[in-house]
Design a protein around this motif. Structure first.
Motif, PDB file in Angstrom:
ATOM      1  N   GLN A   4      -3.479  -8.529  -2.568  1.00 25.68           N
ATOM      2  CA  GLN A   4      -3.898  -8.900  -1.211  1.00 25.68           C
ATOM      3  C   GLN A   4      -5.417  -8.986  -1.078  1.00 25.68           C
ATOM      4  O   GLN A   4      -5.934  -9.223   0.014  1.00 25.68           O
ATOM      5  CB  GLN A   4      -3.354  -7.884  -0.201  1.00 25.68           C
ATOM      6  N   ASN A   5      -6.111  -8.777  -2.177  1.00 27.40           N
ATOM      7  CA  ASN A   5      -7.576  -8.891  -2.191  1.00 27.40           C
ATOM      8  C   ASN A   5      -8.212  -8.019  -1.116  1.00 27.40           C
ATOM      9  O   ASN A   5      -9.001  -8.482  -0.280  1.00 27.40           O
ATOM     10  CB  ASN A   5      -8.008 -10.352  -2.011  1.00 27.40           C
ATOM     11  N   THR A   6      -7.854  -6.745  -1.110  1.00 28.50           N
ATOM     12  CA  THR A   6      -8.359  -5.829  -0.101  1.00 28.50           C
ATOM     13  C   THR A   6      -8.461  -4.442  -0.699  1.00 28.50           C
ATOM     14  O   THR A   6      -8.255  -4.256  -1.904  1.00 28.50           O
ATOM     15  CB  THR A   6      -7.419  -5.829   1.131  1.00 28.50           C
ATOM     16  N   THR A   7      -8.786  -3.452   0.127  1.00 28.03           N
ATOM     17  CA  THR A   7      -8.827  -2.059  -0.297  1.00 28.03           C
ATOM     18  C   THR A   7      -8.097  -1.222   0.730  1.00 28.03           C
ATOM     19  O   THR A   7      -8.530  -1.135   1.887  1.00 28.03           O
ATOM     20  CB  THR A   7     -10.286  -1.555  -0.431  1.00 28.03           C
ATOM     21  N   VAL A   8      -6.987  -0.641   0.348  1.00 31.23           N
ATOM     22  CA  VAL A   8      -6.236   0.218   1.264  1.00 31.23           C
ATOM     23  C   VAL A   8      -7.092   1.426   1.606  1.00 31.23           C
ATOM     24  O   VAL A   8      -7.524   2.168   0.718  1.00 31.23           O
ATOM     25  CB  VAL A   8      -4.889   0.637   0.642  1.00 31.23           C
ATOM     26  N   ASN A   9      -7.349   1.617   2.876  1.00 32.14           N
ATOM     27  CA  ASN A   9      -8.318   2.620   3.325  1.00 32.14           C
ATOM     28  C   ASN A   9      -7.708   3.550   4.374  1.00 32.14           C
ATOM     29  O   ASN A   9      -8.399   4.031   5.263  1.00 32.14           O
ATOM     30  CB  ASN A   9      -9.552   1.917   3.898  1.00 32.14           C
ATOM     31  N   PHE A  10      -6.414   3.791   4.269  1.00 33.29           N
ATOM     32  CA  PHE A  10      -5.721   4.672   5.204  1.00 33.29           C
ATOM     33  C   PHE A  10      -4.623   5.387   4.420  1.00 33.29           C
ATOM     34  O   PHE A  10      -4.186   4.904   3.368  1.00 33.29           O
ATOM     35  CB  PHE A  10      -5.119   3.872   6.370  1.00 33.29           C
ATOM     36  N   PRO A  11      -4.160   6.526   4.892  1.00 30.23           N
ATOM     37  CA  PRO A  11      -3.144   7.266   4.143  1.00 30.23           C
ATOM     38  C   PRO A  11      -1.752   6.652   4.259  1.00 30.23           C
ATOM     39  O   PRO A  11      -1.394   6.066   5.282  1.00 30.23           O
ATOM     40  CB  PRO A  11      -3.178   8.660   4.768  1.00 30.23           C
ATOM     41  N   ILE A  12      -0.981   6.809   3.208  1.00 25.51           N
ATOM     42  CA  ILE A  12       0.443   6.474   3.220  1.00 25.51           C
ATOM     43  C   ILE A  12       1.198   7.787   3.016  1.00 25.51           C
ATOM     44  O   ILE A  12       1.080   8.432   1.976  1.00 25.51           O
ATOM     45  CB  ILE A  12       0.813   5.484   2.105  1.00 25.51           C
ATOM     46  N   LEU A  13       1.944   8.184   4.029  1.00 23.41           N
ATOM     47  CA  LEU A  13       2.698   9.428   3.951  1.00 23.41           C
ATOM     48  C   LEU A  13       3.823   9.313   2.930  1.00 23.41           C
ATOM     49  O   LEU A  13       4.521   8.303   2.881  1.00 23.41           O
ATOM     50  CB  LEU A  13       3.278   9.785   5.314  1.00 23.41           C
ATOM     51  N   ALA A  14       3.986  10.364   2.132  1.00 24.22           N
ATOM     52  CA  ALA A  14       5.049  10.412   1.134  1.00 24.22           C
ATOM     53  C   ALA A  14       6.168  11.273   1.703  1.00 24.22           C
ATOM     54  O   ALA A  14       6.172  12.501   1.557  1.00 24.22           O
ATOM     55  CB  ALA A  14       4.516  10.993  -0.168  1.00 24.22           C
ATOM     56  N   ASP A  15       7.109  10.616   2.360  1.00 23.19           N
ATOM     57  CA  ASP A  15       8.119  11.322   3.144  1.00 23.19           C
ATOM     58  C   ASP A  15       9.428  11.463   2.373  1.00 23.19           C
ATOM     59  O   ASP A  15      10.503  11.127   2.878  1.00 23.19           O
ATOM     60  CB  ASP A  15       8.337  10.549   4.456  1.00 23.19           C
ATOM     61  N   ALA A  16       9.329  11.978   1.140  1.00 23.82           N
ATOM     62  CA  ALA A  16      10.510  12.061   0.279  1.00 23.82           C
ATOM     63  C   ALA A  16      11.600  12.943   0.874  1.00 23.82           C
ATOM     64  O   ALA A  16      12.793  12.691   0.667  1.00 23.82           O
ATOM     65  CB  ALA A  16      10.104  12.585  -1.104  1.00 23.82           C
ATOM     66  N   ASP A  17      11.211  13.974   1.635  1.00 24.58           N
ATOM     67  CA  ASP A  17      12.216  14.849   2.245  1.00 24.58           C
ATOM     68  C   ASP A  17      12.642  14.362   3.632  1.00 24.58           C
ATOM     69  O   ASP A  17      13.409  15.040   4.321  1.00 24.58           O
ATOM     70  CB  ASP A  17      11.709  16.288   2.312  1.00 24.58           C
ATOM     71  N   ARG A  18      12.111  13.222   4.061  1.00 27.35           N
ATOM     72  CA  ARG A  18      12.471  12.557   5.322  1.00 27.35           C
ATOM     73  C   ARG A  18      12.090  13.364   6.565  1.00 27.35           C
ATOM     74  O   ARG A  18      12.652  13.171   7.639  1.00 27.35           O
ATOM     75  CB  ARG A  18      13.959  12.217   5.367  1.00 27.35           C
TER      76      ARG A  18
END
Length: 213
Positions: free
Chosen positions: A89-103
């Motif tokens: 996407q020619n960008t830089t992800v600059n925010f968190p992505i929550l890892a919600d494995a336990d939902r």
């Protein structure tokens, strides 16, 4: 878990993320927040959505908004995917992505709709104000990417209402005329708030130029 409604307090939570542990209310602080879920990492529509969110960093920042994404994938997979998003996407992800494995988050925010998928989160959006109050909810099917111009438009409308006591008509865009909320009836307050004047199409329909323009 009851369905979250407009005006409810956004549930607090602690969850790991691509940027380390997140305690949600503390992380949000006094900012607006866009919390949005995606069905799975390394999927085509989600990749474009997170890339678009990163590309809109300046637009979110000038509105005092923090975006945060969530899916049920683990942190290591998120980090691998972020590199792929940045490249494709020619960008830089600059925010968190929550890892919600336990939902935890998916359950609190009712993001898993079993009739659509028993395992993947739907494309939910929660726009949350600085008091941690839910102001907007949107839900999209897995096959439909979100319109981030619309998300920004809703934020603009909400912030305008909070600051100037106006509402926004159908298809409103920033800079268009707005309508005065019915609760304002005092002539002195009307004159003070709307020095550009207004047109009373009907007693309940008073159109005025956007006050902050």
């Amino acid at each position: 878990m009851p369905t979250l409604r407009l005006g409810d307090t956004a549930p607090d939570f602690q969850q790991d993320s691509s940027e380390g542990p997140v305690s949600f209310h503390q992380w949000a602080g006094d900012s607006w927040v866009v919390l949005f879920s995606h069905p799975a990492d390394f999927t085509p529509v989600c990749t474009t959505e997170l890339g678009k969110t990163a590309a809109l960093a300046t637009e979110f920042a000038k509105r005092g908004v923090k975006p945060i994404a969530v899916s049920v994938d683990p942190v290591d997979k998120h980090k691998e995917w972020i590199a792929d998003i940045n490249e494709t996407q020619n960008t830089t992800v600059n925010f968190p992505i929550l890892a919600d494995a336990d939902r935890t988050v998916a359950t609190l925010y009712d993001m898993i709709h079993p009739n659509a998928s028993a395992t993947a989160t739907v494309r939910s959006v929660f726009i949350i104000d600085p008091k941690h109050v839910i102001r907007t909810t949107l839900t999209y099917p897995a096959s439909t990417g979100r319109n981030f111009d619309e998300i920004l438009r809703v934020i603009d409308s909400l912030q305008l209402t909070d600051s100037h006591k106006v509402a926004t008509p159908a298809n409103w865009k920033d800079g268009d005329d707005v309508v005065i909320v019915p609760s304002i009836q005092d002539p002195a307050e009307l004159a003070e708030r709307f020095p550009k004047g207004f047109k009373a199409v009907r007693p309940y329909l008073r159109v005025t130029p956007q006050p902050n323009k």
